[in-house]
Design a protein around this motif. Sequence first.
Motif, PDB file in Angstrom:
ATOM      1  N   ASN A 128       2.643   9.411  -0.944  1.00  0.00           N
ATOM      2  CA  ASN A 128       2.101   8.804  -2.055  1.00  0.00           C
ATOM      3  C   ASN A 128       1.267   9.524  -2.805  1.00  0.00           C
ATOM      4  O   ASN A 128      -0.036   9.345  -3.275  1.00  0.00           O
ATOM      5  CB  ASN A 128       0.904   7.712  -1.302  1.00  0.00           C
ATOM      6  CG  ASN A 128      -0.479   8.166  -0.871  1.00  0.00           C
ATOM      7  OD1 ASN A 128       0.086   9.316   0.350  1.00  0.00           O
ATOM      8  ND2 ASN A 128      -1.246   6.821  -0.610  1.00  0.00           N
ATOM      9  N   HIS A 129       0.511  10.872  -2.402  1.00  0.00           N
ATOM     10  CA  HIS A 129       0.171  12.245  -4.047  1.00  0.00           C
ATOM     11  C   HIS A 129       1.382  12.622  -4.336  1.00  0.00           C
ATOM     12  O   HIS A 129       0.800  14.147  -5.116  1.00  0.00           O
ATOM     13  CB  HIS A 129      -0.922  12.958  -2.680  1.00  0.00           C
ATOM     14  CG  HIS A 129      -1.890  12.707  -2.119  1.00  0.00           C
ATOM     15  ND1 HIS A 129      -2.651  12.968  -1.490  1.00  0.00           N
ATOM     16  CD2 HIS A 129      -1.900  10.431  -2.591  1.00  0.00           C
ATOM     17  CE1 HIS A 129      -3.669  11.725  -0.795  1.00  0.00           C
ATOM     18  NE2 HIS A 129      -3.550  11.006  -1.967  1.00  0.00           N
ATOM     19  N   GLN A 176       3.384   8.445  -8.561  1.00  0.00           N
ATOM     20  CA  GLN A 176       2.647   7.518  -8.388  1.00  0.00           C
ATOM     21  C   GLN A 176       1.382   7.066  -9.607  1.00  0.00           C
ATOM     22  O   GLN A 176       0.846   5.995  -9.775  1.00  0.00           O
ATOM     23  CB  GLN A 176       1.368   7.406  -7.330  1.00  0.00           C
ATOM     24  CG  GLN A 176       2.244   7.384  -5.669  1.00  0.00           C
ATOM     25  CD  GLN A 176       2.841   8.270  -5.128  1.00  0.00           C
ATOM     26  OE1 GLN A 176       3.282   9.140  -5.319  1.00  0.00           O
ATOM     27  NE2 GLN A 176       3.595   7.790  -4.339  1.00  0.00           N
ATOM     28  N   THR A 183       0.219   3.660  -8.748  1.00  0.00           N
ATOM     29  CA  THR A 183       0.852   2.279  -7.522  1.00  0.00           C
ATOM     30  C   THR A 183      -0.012   3.334  -6.564  1.00  0.00           C
ATOM     31  O   THR A 183      -0.600   4.632  -6.695  1.00  0.00           O
ATOM     32  CB  THR A 183       1.625   1.955  -7.145  1.00  0.00           C
ATOM     33  OG1 THR A 183       1.737   1.673  -5.368  1.00  0.00           O
ATOM     34  CG2 THR A 183       2.492   2.962  -7.579  1.00  0.00           C
ATOM     35  N   ASP A 184      -0.713   3.733  -5.518  1.00  0.00           N
ATOM     36  CA  ASP A 184      -0.980   4.264  -4.135  1.00  0.00           C
ATOM     37  C   ASP A 184      -0.174   3.960  -3.116  1.00  0.00           C
ATOM     38  O   ASP A 184       0.027   5.129  -2.616  1.00  0.00           O
ATOM     39  CB  ASP A 184      -2.416   4.225  -3.616  1.00  0.00           C
ATOM     40  CG  ASP A 184      -3.628   3.652  -4.384  1.00  0.00           C
ATOM     41  OD1 ASP A 184      -3.563   5.169  -5.396  1.00  0.00           O
ATOM     42  OD2 ASP A 184      -4.020   3.434  -4.748  1.00  0.00           O
ATOM     43  N   ASP A 206       3.791   4.734  -1.194  1.00  0.00           N
ATOM     44  CA  ASP A 206       4.610   5.502  -2.136  1.00  0.00           C
ATOM     45  C   ASP A 206       6.213   5.086  -2.410  1.00  0.00           C
ATOM     46  O   ASP A 206       6.114   3.539  -2.353  1.00  0.00           O
ATOM     47  CB  ASP A 206       4.946   6.787  -0.541  1.00  0.00           C
ATOM     48  CG  ASP A 206       5.332   5.822   1.042  1.00  0.00           C
ATOM     49  OD1 ASP A 206       6.583   4.995   0.460  1.00  0.00           O
ATOM     50  OD2 ASP A 206       5.083   5.808   1.910  1.00  0.00           O
ATOM     51  N   PHE A 242       6.531   1.206  -2.108  1.00  0.00           N
ATOM     52  CA  PHE A 242       6.489   0.686  -3.653  1.00  0.00           C
ATOM     53  C   PHE A 242       8.209  -0.870  -4.017  1.00  0.00           C
ATOM     54  O   PHE A 242       7.228  -1.749  -4.392  1.00  0.00           O
ATOM     55  CB  PHE A 242       6.173   1.411  -4.577  1.00  0.00           C
ATOM     56  CG  PHE A 242       6.531   1.461  -6.384  1.00  0.00           C
ATOM     57  CD1 PHE A 242       5.349   0.240  -6.844  1.00  0.00           C
ATOM     58  CD2 PHE A 242       7.148   1.561  -6.982  1.00  0.00           C
ATOM     59  CE1 PHE A 242       4.687  -0.393  -8.097  1.00  0.00           C
ATOM     60  CE2 PHE A 242       7.750   0.464  -8.351  1.00  0.00           C
ATOM     61  CZ  PHE A 242       5.948  -0.637  -8.748  1.00  0.00           C
TER      62      PHE A 242
END
Length: 473
Positions: A213-214, A218, A223-224, A226, A230
């Motif tokens: 999720n980085h 994102q 969004t935070d 992954d 999502f």
Amino acid sequence: MAAAIEIQQLSKLISDSVATLLKATSDAGVELPHLNESFAPPSEAFRGIPAAADAANIIGTAALQLAIAVLPPFDSLFQVVTGPTRSAALRVCVECHVPELLREAGPEGLSAQEIGARCGVDGSKIGRLLRALANRHIFREVTPDVFTNNRLSSLLDTRKSFEALKADPFTKHHDTPGFVALVEYFLSDGHTATAHLLENMKDPKTAFSGEPNHAPVQKALGTDLDLFQFMELPEQRYRHQRFGVAMGGVKAMEHPDVINNAYDWASLPRDAVVVDVAGGIGNAALSIVQSAPQVSVVVQEVPSVLAEARIFWKRENPEALSSGHVRLQVHDFFTPQPIKNASVFLLKNILHDWSDSYNVKILTHLRAAATPSTVLVIVGNIMDYTCLDTDQDAQSISGSSFKPAPAPLLPNYGIANEMAYNLDLAMLNWHNAQEYTVKGLRELLAQAGWKLSHVTRRDPPGNFLGSAQAVPI
């Protein structure tokens, strides 16, 4: 003088390869496709002739290298600089259903104004987009401001009616082979994610992170979660179903024998167990069952995918499912592997979705469940360097070496291998992950107790996907 010699070499490579291509196809009685004709799968028959396929790869990569050698460097560089602009132009055409509209119009085409009126956009603007794409041989301008499909743009046609797509765009990709869904996926979320790559790589929070999720996506989606999480959100139903169909588009790009080339399934003893880890609906498993009916196959996936898998197997091979010859099992590969007697664990297009630390977890669980004779089969892109590989450890692995392209071409066949590099960058942008070189895969496997034992290269290099085998250390 060196430049002149290289230009002559490239020119001769093209000339000789054209002669080889024409002779190989003539001897086989196979027609070469024309750029102005619509795409049809039989038109790719010439690539089944090894000499013709190799010649085509050499022609393509040599032609690009020759063009870059002689065109102004500013122009060549700006072809990359302005790539996102052309991607955006293509997205407009795909999501406004222009390929379907032009197919219905026939070979005489439609004017930009008519296209704009039917699509509900400015005709002069979409005409400019189509002209820019036609300049790269996507669509064709038959007369001034009048456009039609060609071999490339016809691939973007869902084969549905224009009016049906306008009336119900949500079901655009239902009951299609999936290539258009794949293209749309790249052009939408994939395109916006790339715009955040620099910021993502310089942000202290994400710069050196391996968390899924980085990734740049994102930042693009705000969004935070992954990307997989999502798309599971209820409000992301269109993205989720489009992604599922797009995976069928990936399969359509694969060599039909990619699974059979990855392992000698027929050599397995009766009642051997093959576990297809995160196997989707079971496309790979179906190939295994067809080539090795004596084995039992377990397809492991999350519940939502297995619901689709049951429909797939009831349609494609209901007897395999009803007899228990094929089992569908709910499993999360970040938890211990429940099958302890597997002859083969199969990972197809899995490792490229995760960073190293997550892949080590997946591989460690498989290693803990493996018997001394279990084989791990990995199907995915085996990345080549753009220079000769001098790593003796990597080169010593069975099958890892390959015959480089003739000089002065890049040894990896350059643009003929472009898809692998595009996917590697896509994995970076979407999942904070990567495709692996032989060296990278060997080092990754060793961390989890596996030894890379064999690599199957793409042959010819432009074929989509290779494979590797590993055994317990």
